[in-house]
Write an enzyme that holds these catalytic residues in place. Structure first.
Site, short mmCIF file in Angstrom:
data_model
loop_
_atom_site.label_atom_id
_atom_site.label_comp_id
_atom_site.label_asym_id
_atom_site.label_seq_id
_atom_site.Cartn_x
_atom_site.Cartn_y
_atom_site.Cartn_z
CG HIS A 116 39.07 64.21 54.09
ND1 HIS A 116 39.46 65.19 54.97
CD2 HIS A 116 37.75 64.41 53.86
CE1 HIS A 116 38.40 65.95 55.27
NE2 HIS A 116 37.37 65.50 54.60
CD GLU A 151 34.13 64.93 54.73
OE1 GLU A 151 34.80 64.80 55.76
OE2 GLU A 151 33.90 66.03 54.20
CG HIS A 302 35.69 68.12 50.11
ND1 HIS A 302 36.71 67.18 50.19
CD2 HIS A 302 35.32 68.37 51.40
CE1 HIS A 302 36.94 66.89 51.45
NE2 HIS A 302 36.12 67.61 52.22
NE ARG A 321 42.01 72.64 57.88
CZ ARG A 321 42.43 71.86 58.86
NH1 ARG A 321 43.73 71.60 58.97
NH2 ARG A 321 41.58 71.34 59.72
#
Length: 474
Positions: A116, A151, A302, A321
């Site tokens: 992210h 997150e 991750h 991604r």
């Protein structure tokens, strides 16, 4: 106190049963939500269900139903009365919006390998794609807003993930066991030291050209990690990788290494010939039991492997991604924001002591070092006694936890809260209203409603349940 309706998200990696069971009474699941196959979304009611969003995000705002039966959205309700809905302090710091995005996710197969963006990358990327005229819902778009995104995940059942880079010695041990040319090339990247800034090992010029400017001050170890990661995610399709991973896994004795190979094999089975699955041997394998958690700051690589969890993050849908996906990959921007510092995964329940006992149950509070969000997970009534995570908490903190005053679960005043019942039934009360919730039902509680408490609905042996409460830290 408003009823809040989650927004379903159907992606190929989702479950056919888990979310459907929890949200069995949700009207939105009675018919298919729309989707775009080009982005990996599927638009049939019988397709996998991946996420349920409790959201104030502009592209997928949740519906709110007021006590008088009127309908609105989280987005509109906050814009109309920001201080009433989210509180003065929250509104002044974050603007008239809900600063977090709360989800329940269920992964049947591994998700994409992703990062992210940090704040400056998110702003720059969002503005650049707007200037290019890329539609907000275009499949090739990476930035759906200008927000950085960190997150946190709290497991609702056993949950597997790969999070952050492990030590180089662990990477070398794992990769050297795989008899495949790509793995050997990654080992070369990790072992070829450079003594001077700007000195590039032969064959890794393309990787060094894609390093961010900040790499000028990186230690050599981070540049080697970058080159190995780059080697995997930029390689073309490879043959025989799953077979070699399986052979290697049979020789692994260390339990952490076995977990890493288990994750890589699961990814290789879901994404045949995808070279990026080898990066999972570079990451820390994480195995969470119910109530355990991990915090993932922006920039940390991750991949979620399997399981069902609560997820809370900044109010952002930005994802970069690198592989293991049918969706758009944005490797250059991902590499620019990639955090190559090895480190153990962060357990936000340990960020500060936030665990406490309650009158008829147990609660764990997860407080990462970020103002935008926090999460509480509680069990009420007789079900609380069977919660294994609390046994681990008691062993960790011992007498300190036992000395805490016992009372109802109280969380937060003058800030927005979302309470979701995840099992059984609970009674949610504010200073102005009260409502009983059964599994899959949720309410949005405005800041103006003051203190909130959650407890079991009655005194019978069958009463009690579990719940999640999402809110901010300001």
């Amino acid at each position: 106190m408003y009823v809040i309706r989650p927004v379903p998200k159907r992606y190929a990696w989702g479950s056919y049963t888990r979310l459907q069971s929890l949200f069995s009474d949700e009207p939105a699941l009675a018919a298919a939500d729309t989707g775009d196959p080009a982005t990996g979304a599927v638009d049939t009611a019988n397709s996998p269900l991946a996420e349920m969003w409790f959201s104030g995000h502009p592209q997928s705002p949740s519906q709110l139903i007021a006590p008088d039966g009127t309908h609105t959205t989280v987005l509109d309700a906050i814009r109309e009365r920001p201080e009433y809905m989210v509180g003065r302090r929250c509104s002044e710091q974050f603007g008239p919006e809900l600063p977090f995005l709360f989800k329940i996710i269920a992964a049947r197969i591994p998700l994409s390998l992703q990062v992210h963006p940090v704040d400056f990358e998110a702003r720059a990327g969002f503005n650049a794609q707007n200037a290019q005229g890329i539609a907000q819902d275009a499949p090739e778009r990476s930035f759906h807003d200008a927000e950085a995104k960190s997150e946190m995940v709290v497991a609702l059942e056993p949950f597997e993930a790969s999070v952050g880079f492990s030590p180089i010695s662990v990477m070398l041990h794992n990769l050297s066991m795989v008899s495949h040319p790509l793995a050997a090339r990654m080992v070369d990247a990790l072992t070829q030291r450079t003594l001077r800034i700007g000195q590039t090992p032969e064959g890794f010029e393309h990787a060094d050209a894609m390093m961010p400017m900040s790499s000028m001050v990186w230690p050599d170890s981070r540049r080697r990690i970058f080159r190995a990661f780059h080697t995997a995610i930029t390689a073309g399709p490879v043959e025989g990788l799953e077979t070699q991973l399986r052979y290697a896994s049979l020789r692994v004795s260390d339990p952490v290494a076995r977990s890493a190979f288990h994750h890589a094999l699961a990814a290789a089975a879901a994404f045949p010939n995808d070279p990026s699955v080898l990066t999972l041997l570079m990451l820390n394998p994480v195995s969470l039991q119910e109530g355990e958690s991990v915090f993932i700051p922006a920039g940390i690589p991750h991949a979620y492997i399997h399981g069902m969890a609560a997820e809370i993050m900044n109010n952002s849908d930005n994802v970069l991604r690198a592989g293991m996906t049918v969706k758009h990959k944005d490797i250059p921007r991902l590499l620019h924001t990639l955090n190559c510092q090895p480190g153990a995964p962060v357990d936000p329940a340990d960020a500060r002591f936030g665990d406490m006992a309650t009158r008829d149950g147990d609660l764990i509070v997860y407080t990462p070092h970020i103002d935008e969000f926090m999460l509480a997970y509680g069990h009420t009534g007789p079900t609380a006694a069977a919660w294994p995570v609390m046994d681990r908490v008691l062993r960790r903190y011992g007498a300190l936890l036992r000395q805490l005053a016992r009372g109802r679960i109280d969380q937060g005043r003058h800030k927005p809260r979302i309470v979701l019942c995840t099992a059984g039934s609970v009674r949610c009360s504010s200073e102005m209203d009260a409502r009983e919730l059964s599994a899959g039902q949720a309410v949005f509680i405005p800041a103006a409603e003051g203190w909130v408490s959650v407890e079991s609905c009655g005194g019978g042996s069958s009463d009690g349940g579990s719940f999640l409460m999402a809110t901010t830290q300001v």
